[in-house]
Design a protein around this motif. Structure first.
Motif, short mmCIF file in Angstrom:
data_model
loop_
_atom_site.label_atom_id
_atom_site.label_comp_id
_atom_site.label_asym_id
_atom_site.label_seq_id
_atom_site.Cartn_x
_atom_site.Cartn_y
_atom_site.Cartn_z
N ILE A 37 0.84 -1.20 0.00
CA ILE A 37 0.00 0.00 0.00
C ILE A 37 0.88 1.25 0.00
CG2 ILE A 37 -1.81 1.25 1.22
CD1 ILE A 37 -2.76 -1.47 0.23
N VAL A 38 1.89 1.26 0.87
CA VAL A 38 2.80 2.41 0.97
C VAL A 38 3.56 2.61 -0.33
CG1 VAL A 38 4.81 3.35 2.18
CG2 VAL A 38 3.05 2.12 3.46
N LEU A 39 4.07 1.53 -0.90
CA LEU A 39 4.89 1.64 -2.11
C LEU A 39 4.08 2.07 -3.33
CD1 LEU A 39 7.12 -1.54 -1.63
CD2 LEU A 39 7.82 0.85 -1.40
N ARG A 40 2.87 1.55 -3.46
CA ARG A 40 2.03 1.96 -4.59
C ARG A 40 1.80 3.48 -4.58
NH1 ARG A 40 -1.63 -1.14 -7.58
NH2 ARG A 40 -1.38 -3.40 -7.42
N LYS A 41 1.58 4.02 -3.38
CA LYS A 41 1.34 5.46 -3.28
C LYS A 41 2.62 6.24 -3.58
CE LYS A 41 0.81 7.22 0.85
NZ LYS A 41 0.23 7.62 2.17
N ALA A 42 3.73 5.81 -3.02
CA ALA A 42 4.99 6.53 -3.23
C ALA A 42 5.45 6.48 -4.68
CB ALA A 42 6.07 5.94 -2.33
N LEU A 43 5.15 5.37 -5.37
CA LEU A 43 5.59 5.19 -6.74
C LEU A 43 4.54 5.59 -7.78
CD1 LEU A 43 7.35 1.75 -6.20
CD2 LEU A 43 8.48 3.93 -6.70
N ARG A 44 3.38 6.06 -7.28
CA ARG A 44 2.30 6.54 -8.15
C ARG A 44 1.87 5.48 -9.16
NH1 ARG A 44 5.41 12.20 -9.73
NH2 ARG A 44 5.97 12.79 -7.59
N LEU A 45 1.65 4.27 -8.66
CA LEU A 45 1.26 3.17 -9.53
C LEU A 45 -0.25 3.06 -9.61
CD1 LEU A 45 3.81 0.47 -8.30
CD2 LEU A 45 4.02 2.00 -10.28
N GLY A 46 -0.77 3.15 -10.81
CA GLY A 46 -2.21 3.04 -11.02
C GLY A 46 -2.63 1.60 -11.25
N GLU A 47 -3.92 1.41 -11.43
CA GLU A 47 -4.46 0.06 -11.62
C GLU A 47 -4.05 -0.53 -12.96
OE1 GLU A 47 -6.00 -1.71 -9.35
OE2 GLU A 47 -5.71 -0.04 -7.97
N ASP A 48 -3.56 0.31 -13.87
CA ASP A 48 -3.14 -0.19 -15.19
C ASP A 48 -1.75 -0.82 -15.16
OD1 ASP A 48 -2.14 2.36 -14.57
OD2 ASP A 48 -1.72 2.81 -16.67
N VAL A 49 -1.05 -0.73 -14.02
CA VAL A 49 0.29 -1.30 -13.90
C VAL A 49 0.17 -2.72 -13.33
CG1 VAL A 49 2.57 -1.07 -12.85
CG2 VAL A 49 1.30 0.96 -13.54
N ASP A 50 0.86 -3.66 -13.96
CA ASP A 50 0.86 -5.04 -13.49
C ASP A 50 1.86 -5.15 -12.33
OD1 ASP A 50 0.59 -7.74 -13.18
OD2 ASP A 50 1.20 -8.29 -15.21
N VAL A 51 1.35 -5.21 -11.11
CA VAL A 51 2.20 -5.21 -9.92
C VAL A 51 2.45 -6.65 -9.46
CG1 VAL A 51 2.38 -4.49 -7.50
CG2 VAL A 51 1.42 -2.92 -9.20
N ASN A 52 3.70 -6.99 -9.33
CA ASN A 52 4.14 -8.30 -8.85
C ASN A 52 3.51 -9.46 -9.62
OD1 ASN A 52 5.81 -7.13 -6.97
ND2 ASN A 52 4.44 -7.49 -5.23
N PRO A 53 3.69 -9.50 -10.94
CA PRO A 53 3.17 -10.65 -11.69
C PRO A 53 3.85 -11.96 -11.30
CG PRO A 53 4.56 -9.25 -13.08
CD PRO A 53 4.32 -8.49 -11.81
N SER A 54 4.99 -11.88 -10.61
CA SER A 54 5.69 -13.08 -10.14
C SER A 54 5.14 -13.59 -8.81
CB SER A 54 7.18 -12.79 -9.97
OG SER A 54 7.37 -11.87 -8.91
N GLY A 55 4.35 -12.77 -8.14
CA GLY A 55 3.88 -13.10 -6.79
C GLY A 55 4.59 -12.32 -5.71
N GLY A 56 5.73 -11.74 -6.05
CA GLY A 56 6.44 -10.87 -5.11
C GLY A 56 6.96 -11.59 -3.88
N ALA A 57 7.31 -10.78 -2.87
CA ALA A 57 7.90 -11.32 -1.65
C ALA A 57 6.90 -12.08 -0.80
CB ALA A 57 8.50 -10.17 -0.83
N LEU A 58 5.61 -11.90 -1.04
CA LEU A 58 4.60 -12.65 -0.30
C LEU A 58 4.53 -14.10 -0.77
CD1 LEU A 58 1.82 -9.93 -0.11
CD2 LEU A 58 2.98 -10.98 1.84
N ALA A 59 5.10 -14.38 -1.94
CA ALA A 59 5.10 -15.75 -2.46
C ALA A 59 6.43 -16.45 -2.21
CB ALA A 59 4.80 -15.74 -3.96
N ALA A 60 7.51 -15.67 -2.10
CA ALA A 60 8.83 -16.23 -1.80
C ALA A 60 9.71 -15.11 -1.28
CB ALA A 60 9.46 -16.85 -3.06
N ASN A 61 10.35 -15.34 -0.14
CA ASN A 61 11.12 -14.28 0.49
C ASN A 61 12.46 -14.80 1.02
OD1 ASN A 61 11.53 -11.60 1.50
ND2 ASN A 61 10.98 -12.32 3.55
N PRO A 62 13.35 -15.24 0.11
CA PRO A 62 14.69 -15.63 0.57
C PRO A 62 15.49 -14.38 0.92
CG PRO A 62 14.57 -15.77 -1.81
CD PRO A 62 13.20 -15.43 -1.34
#
Length: 354
Positions: free
Chosen positions: A282-307
């Motif tokens: 939530i914090v990063l989306r606001k700071a980076l001005r990411l709209g709904e048209d941006v594909d965010v974490n198509p890999s699953g991000g750190a919530l899917a794997a966090n080594p």
């Protein structure tokens, strides 16, 4: 000045990572790392002797011994002598060092790798060692408790609520379904509160893994990769060390790093965010001005794997891989370190017009 000079364009030309697992007790760090190194080199046809500079990221605190990174060099091959460096940080910062090395013209190719085995100990305890050693660390607030403070601050400010956080977790892990390297994929129950207001599903999995990328400059990059992911800008900034003097609902360092990296000059179509906890997205989306048209974490991000120590480098690698295969034209990658998004790195990657 953090934008690459036009006469020295640098690109990510290869990316590899492990299948991230809850535990890899049967493997040492070197044994976990070596297949990744072989894969990333084989994808370009390069040998160790062809690499001009090598840089790695890891943590002695996770390994439980000093100078543990020197053992990983056995997997790289340090003889004949190589030009090598190491950062006690996430591998994204090792990538930054390698990028600056190539900018100087002292090298044309670089191998960057990172690894972390979180399974042997208590990550929540280990991460307290990065806190202020006089006023905060003696209280032993663990990483989940601090993330919960940030989540509650966002809820109190009206920026989110628990159902919205659950939706973030659900979307990330649904995206990870198509990622064969992810540790958690598909529907994952939110579970009970771990530290209110964060539930188990709002937190990253604990696991082991490694990743590696290869950087190359100019025509060398074009020789090694059909569609290089050019680094158009990269920058990193840090917040105040004291949590009490920061607004945990915002991330000015992320915003500044993005601005200096050129992220706001033109829209991006993809963003790989290093957000181990749902509230941090939530914090990063606001700071980076990411709209709904941006594909965010198509890999699953750190919530899917966090080594830990490799997650940030994986975000850059995943963004680059989408450019390599034509799924993205302009992507943003973000990496973080420290409690509550204390340090933040932003890279902007572009593919050549198709």
């Amino acid at each position: 000045m953090t934008s690459a000079p036009r006469d020295r364009d640098i690109a990510l030309v290869a990316f590899a990572q492990t299948v991230h697992r809850r535990t890899s007790d049967e493997l040492s760090e070197v044994e976990m790392l070596m297949p990744v190194l072989h894969e990333v080199l084989d994808s370009t046809g390069l040998k160790t002797a062809d690499i001009d500079f090598t840089c790695s990221g890891s943590s002695d605190y996770l390994a439980g011994r000093a100078f543990s990174f020197t053992l990983a060099l056995d997997g790289v091959g340090a003889w004949p002598p190589i030009s090598e460096s190491h950062v006690e940080m996430d591998g994204a910062w090792a990538l930054y060092e390698a990028w600056t090395k190539l900018l100087t013209g002292d090298a044309d190719t670089a191998l960057v790798y990172a690894y972390g085995k979180s399974s042997p100990g208590s990550v929540r305890d280990v991460l307290t060692r990065q806190l202020d050693p006089y006023y905060v660390a003696p209280l032993w607030p663990d990483s989940v408790a601090l993330a919960a403070l940030q989540a509650q601050a966002l809820i109190d400010a009206g920026d989110t609520d628990e159902p919205a956080l659950a939706a973030v977790a659900s979307r990330n892990r649904a995206a990870a379904t198509s990622n064969p390297h992810a540790q958690l994929r598909g529907p994952v129950p939110q579970g009970d509160h771990l530290v209110h207001p964060l539930r188990t599903g709002d937190c990253p999995p604990i696991g082991d893994g490694a990743a590696a990328v290869i950087l190359a400059a100019g025509d060398r990059a074009r020789d090694l990769c059909a569609r290089p992911a050019w680094i158009r800008g990269i920058d990193h900034r840090i917040e105040a060390h004291g949590l009490g003097v920061r607004d945990l609902t915002d991330s000015p360092s992320t915003r500044l790093a993005a601005e200096r990296a050129g992220a706001f000059e033109r829209p991006v179509d993809t963003a790989e965010l290093h957000a181990p906890f749902t509230a941090q997205e939530i914090v990063l989306r606001k700071a980076l001005r990411l709209g709904e048209d941006v594909d965010v974490n198509p890999s699953g991000g750190a919530l899917a794997a966090n080594p830990i120590m490799a997650t940030g480098l994986i975000r850059v690698g995943e963004a680059a891989a989408r450019i390599h295969r034509g799924a993205s034209d302009r992507a943003l990658a973000h990496a973080t370190s420290g409690p509550c998004l204390q340090q933040n790195l932003v890279a902007v990657l572009e593919g050549e017009p198709r």
